[in-house]
Design a protein around this motif. Structure first.
Motif, PDB file in Angstrom:
ATOM      1  N   TYR A  79       0.842  -1.201   0.000  1.00 30.52           N
ATOM      2  CA  TYR A  79       0.000   0.000   0.000  1.00 30.52           C
ATOM      3  C   TYR A  79       0.882   1.258   0.000  1.00 30.52           C
ATOM      4  N   ARG A 119      -4.378  -5.144  -1.650  1.00 25.14           N
ATOM      5  CA  ARG A 119      -5.704  -5.691  -1.322  1.00 25.14           C
ATOM      6  C   ARG A 119      -5.685  -7.221  -1.327  1.00 25.14           C
ATOM      7  N   TYR A 134      -9.884  -4.878   6.708  1.00 27.89           N
ATOM      8  CA  TYR A 134     -10.984  -4.166   6.057  1.00 27.89           C
ATOM      9  C   TYR A 134     -10.763  -2.652   6.099  1.00 27.89           C
ATOM     10  N   ILE A 175      -8.255  -1.870   3.389  1.00 25.92           N
ATOM     11  CA  ILE A 175      -8.857  -1.930   2.056  1.00 25.92           C
ATOM     12  C   ILE A 175      -9.724  -0.689   1.815  1.00 25.92           C
ATOM     13  N   TYR A 199      -9.286   2.128  -1.127  1.00 32.89           N
ATOM     14  CA  TYR A 199     -10.350   2.518  -2.043  1.00 32.89           C
ATOM     15  C   TYR A 199     -10.535   4.040  -2.026  1.00 32.89           C
ATOM     16  N   LYS A 236     -16.403  -1.071   3.475  1.00 41.87           N
ATOM     17  CA  LYS A 236     -15.313  -1.787   4.168  1.00 41.87           C
ATOM     18  C   LYS A 236     -15.192  -1.321   5.612  1.00 41.87           C
TER      19      LYS A 236
END
Length: 133
Positions: A20, A29, A46, A49, A53, A76
């Motif tokens: 990331y 992810r 989560y 993620i 996003y 998420k």
């Protein structure tokens, strides 16, 4: 080679965070999802993620509704707090931060999208969500 699933999940999440930071979102992810598969009721992957996003909003802006990507990010964050109550405060802060960027009802109406309609976010995300305003 690790055989302990709890440790392996931590390693996958660590790898996801590293990827990331290198802006390798799809790979990040994938590793966060591997962590989720190994450690039930763990919300931290989560959250990661969801943050990926949200931070992909410019790269993955949908032509029809550019801010719709925030719907899947908030999905998420909601998932994180629903399975891991210890993350509720952190998830709620993220939800507050990003839900203010949701498309408004008027813009959505003009492109034929209404509350709770199914909507797919493409780009590298490729997830379906419900329209929220």
């Amino acid at each position: 080679l690790e055989t302990d699933d709890q440790k392996k999940a931590l390693y996958y999440l660590g790898l996801a965070k590293s990827l990331y930071k290198q802006n390798l979102m799809p790979l990040a992810r994938d590793n966060a999802i591997k962590a989720i598969a190994l450690k039930a009721n763990w919300g931290e992957p989560y959250l990661l993620i969801g943050q990926m996003y949200a931070e992909s909003a410019d790269e993955c802006a949908d032509i029809t509704l550019p801010k719709s990507i925030y719907w899947v990010a908030v999905d998420k964050f909601n998932k994180a707090k629903s399975i891991d109550p210890s993350l509720e405060d952190q998830a709620n802060k993220l939800i507050l931060t990003y839900s203010k960027y949701f498309p408004n009802k008027e813009d959505a109406f003009f492109v034929g999208i209404h509350e709770n309609d199914t909507y797919t976010i493409n780009c590298w995300i490729n997830e379906t969500t419900k329209a929220k305003f």
